[in-house]
Design a protein around this motif. Structure first.
Motif, short mmCIF file in Angstrom:
data_model
loop_
_atom_site.label_atom_id
_atom_site.label_comp_id
_atom_site.label_asym_id
_atom_site.label_seq_id
_atom_site.Cartn_x
_atom_site.Cartn_y
_atom_site.Cartn_z
N THR A 273 0.83 -1.20 0.00
CA THR A 273 0.00 0.00 0.00
C THR A 273 0.86 1.26 0.00
N LYS B 126 3.34 1.76 -1.97
CA LYS B 126 3.41 2.07 -3.39
C LYS B 126 2.13 2.78 -3.85
N GLN B 127 0.99 2.21 -3.44
CA GLN B 127 -0.29 2.77 -3.86
C GLN B 127 -0.48 4.18 -3.28
N ASN B 128 -0.09 4.36 -2.02
CA ASN B 128 -0.19 5.69 -1.40
C ASN B 128 0.57 6.73 -2.21
N LEU B 129 1.79 6.35 -2.62
CA LEU B 129 2.62 7.30 -3.38
C LEU B 129 2.00 7.58 -4.73
N ILE B 130 1.48 6.52 -5.36
CA ILE B 130 0.84 6.70 -6.67
C ILE B 130 -0.40 7.58 -6.54
N ASP B 131 -1.09 7.43 -5.41
CA ASP B 131 -2.30 8.22 -5.23
C ASP B 131 -2.00 9.69 -4.96
N GLY B 132 -0.72 10.01 -4.76
CA GLY B 132 -0.38 11.42 -4.63
C GLY B 132 0.15 11.84 -3.28
N LEU B 133 0.53 10.87 -2.45
CA LEU B 133 1.20 11.22 -1.19
C LEU B 133 2.69 11.30 -1.51
#
Lengths: 299, 278
Positions: free
Chosen positions: B91, B93-100
């Motif tokens: 997650t 990775k996903q957090n960073l992709i989502d814009g964090l």
């Protein structure tokens, strides 16, 4: 046309392996792009770099007009990569609410997007109870929460059953028809062919082609021919000199054109020279054929 | 800042294990009060711990912060797993992709660590205050606020320890291994101390001088064991002819060392995350 993403001489090395080599291309608003390449060709790495999870070795990329930081820009992007990543102990709605907080968008979109991917009735089920297809659809819902300027999909149908693949494709087509820019990485050519207007073909991290799908059709197609006088037909085709390749496939001859020629004209000329065809079909290469030609040409 | 805290809170809120452990932690701290009811009967000698002055102001600040700091291991589990889970669930990775951004990610974790430390400190303060007001022989304000420095010291100690856990979680990526690493680190510090003390710098206190800069040692030096400070232990030791004098005070330099470690751990966490391809 508005530029969404510019990639400039991007290179990524993992130790001695070069995953992406000097890659440059531009994504314009409103088009549907496909990144094509065999497994391990650097598609995911390229996407990883522009999505801020992989550090480039050299080169650069800019989102939108280049005045926003990557993580701010990513709030206007929707992306799913490889496989859906969510908190397993949280429900679909809770997971999406978290994404809303990160993207700083209103939570009111959650139900709307769950409906788009057909998961509204499972909104309060825990993520770890979902099937892979449902997880992938939840990932798409999550990527759509902010009504993104561009939707990035990396192998969205990987590992799904035919029904799941169909569902995902329908969703993608639906999104594309609403004018959202899409960047779709895949090794499945028919997938790209069906939805993309532009294509970037990479192999071993190098760009082989970037441009509209139509212009990729650099060849003039080929003829499938059959005649009772097989040898004579073959000799005639070779002598004619307008074919780049003549292959035998089953009992047919496959003649690839170097210049434009209609089937009518060919038939006429053959008839004049006393060769009567029993079978004549003119075909354009599929994206798959061209892709294989392109990727094999540089082996 | 509130947004980042809110994000992390959302992640923890639905995590059953995290909830159970957090509740256990605070219940355990409350259980310090139970020490009050421990009684021994050695024939004629009737012995009640609460009467031995452990809940006297200002000693109680020292005693309670020391005892409560053992329970920090519970929160350590939560902090290590809240870092490592981001890797195992992918997650992060996903957090960073989502814009964090990576900075925001570390900040959201660190802010949570700070909040844990603050709540825990306030909790220990209140429990101690209530226990003290109930059992202490002296409740004059001037005595009550003496040695209150143990409370901020407790906060700094927790902050550093949790930052260390956070760093290990990011470094090792697996909760169990990170906790194992914490234990290994503790052993390493002790072995280095033993080697320095008994092999290299015999008959001098240079070993102590060096070891006080080690992270875990620095944290434990902040609040030393309070038992030998108790009257009955002191008098027992005197009777046995083993009178000892120990420095129980908290020195600014110690607080500074621990604070610097916290800063180092947070920045190292960020650096690792920044360098790493996910």
């Amino acid at each position: 046309m508005e530029t969404i993403l510019t990639i400039h001489n991007l290179t990524k090395k993992f130790g001695p392996i070069t995953a992406v080599s000097d890659l440059s291309f531009t994504i314009k608003k409103g088009n549907v792009y496909g990144i094509l390449g065999p497994n391990g060709s650097g598609k995911s790495t390229t996407l990883g770099i522009v999505l801020n999870v992989v550090n480039p070795t050299s080169g650069s990329f800019t989102w939108f007009d280049g005045n926003t930081t990557t993580h701010e820009a990513l709030k206007k992007v929707g992306a799913i990569i490889e496989r859906p990543n969510f908190y397993p102990y949280m429900t679909a709605a809770q997971n999406l609410a978290l994404v809303c907080s990160i993207k700083e968008v209103d939570k009111s979109k959650i139900d709307e997007k769950l409906k788009v991917v057909g998961l509204l009735d499972r909104r309060d089920s825990k993520f770890n109870t979902f099937s892979l297809g449902m997880k992938q659809r939840l990932a798409i819902a999550s990527a759509l929460l902010n009504d993104p300027e561009i939707l990035i999909l990396d192998e969205p149908t990987n590992g799904l059953d035919p029904q799941g693949i169909h569902q995902i494709r329908e969703i993608i087509k639906d999104i594309a028809s609403r004018g959202t820019t899409i960047l779709l990485a895949s090794h499945l050519l028919d997938e790209v062919e069906k939805v993309c207007s532009h294509v970037v073909i990479i192999r071993k991290g190098k760009k082989l082609y970037a441009g509209p799908v139509d212009e990729l059709h650099v060849s003039f197609g080929y003829f499938e021919l059959k005649s009772s006088n097989h040898e004579m037909l073959k000799t005639w085709l070779v002598k004619k000199g307008i074919f780049s390749a003549i292959k035998e496939e089953n009992d047919k001859l496959i003649a690839t054109l170097k210049v434009a020629m209609s089937s009518e004209q060919l038939n006429q000329e053959l008839f004049t020279d006393g060769i009567i065809l029993t079978h004549l079909v003119q075909r354009k290469e599929s994206l798959e054929d061209q892709f294989l030609q392109l990727t094999n040409a540089t082996t | 800042m509130l947004r980042l805290l809110h994000i992390e809170f959302q992640k923890l809120r639905y995590n059953k294990a995290a909830k159970v452990i957090t509740i256990t932690y605070f219940v355990l701290i409350t259980f310090i009060a139970l020490i009050a009811s421990i009684e021994f009967d050695f024939g004629a000698i009737h012995f009640r711990i609460a009467d031995q002055g452990i809940f006297n102001f200002p000693y109680i600040w020292h005693f309670n912060t020391y005892v409560a700091s053992w329970a920090k291991l519970f929160l350590a589990i939560i902090i290590v797993s809240m870092m490592a889970n981001e890797y195992s669930h992918r997650t992060l990775k996903q957090n960073l992709i989502d814009g964090l951004s990576k900075k925001e990610f570390i900040a959201s974790k660190f802010l949570t660590v700070v909040v844990f430390a603050i709540i825990s400190t306030i909790f220990v303060f209140i429990v101690s205050l209530i226990l003290g007001l109930t059992f202490s022989d002296y409740t004059e304000f001037s005595i009550l606020i003496r040695d209150l420095i143990y409370i901020p010291a407790y906060f700094v100690k927790l902050l550093a320890f949790f930052s260390f856990c956070m760093f290990l979680g990011i470094l090792v990526k697996r909760s169990a291994f990170a906790l194992g690493f914490l234990f290994i680190w503790w052993i390493i510090e002790n072995i280095s101390y033993a080697v320095l003390k008994f092999k290299i710098f015999r008959d001098s206190n240079i070993a102590e001088q060096i070891v006080q800069f080690f992270p875990l040692e620095a944290m434990s030096n902040l609040i030393r064991e309070p038992f030998s400070r108790l009257n009955f232990i002191q008098s027992a030791a005197d009777q046995l002819g083993a009178g000892f004098q120990k420095d129980y005070d908290i020195h600014m330099s110690q607080i500074l060392i621990v604070l610097i470690w916290s800063i180092v751990f947070v920045n190292l966490s960020y650096l690792i995350l920044k360098k790493r391809d996910l």
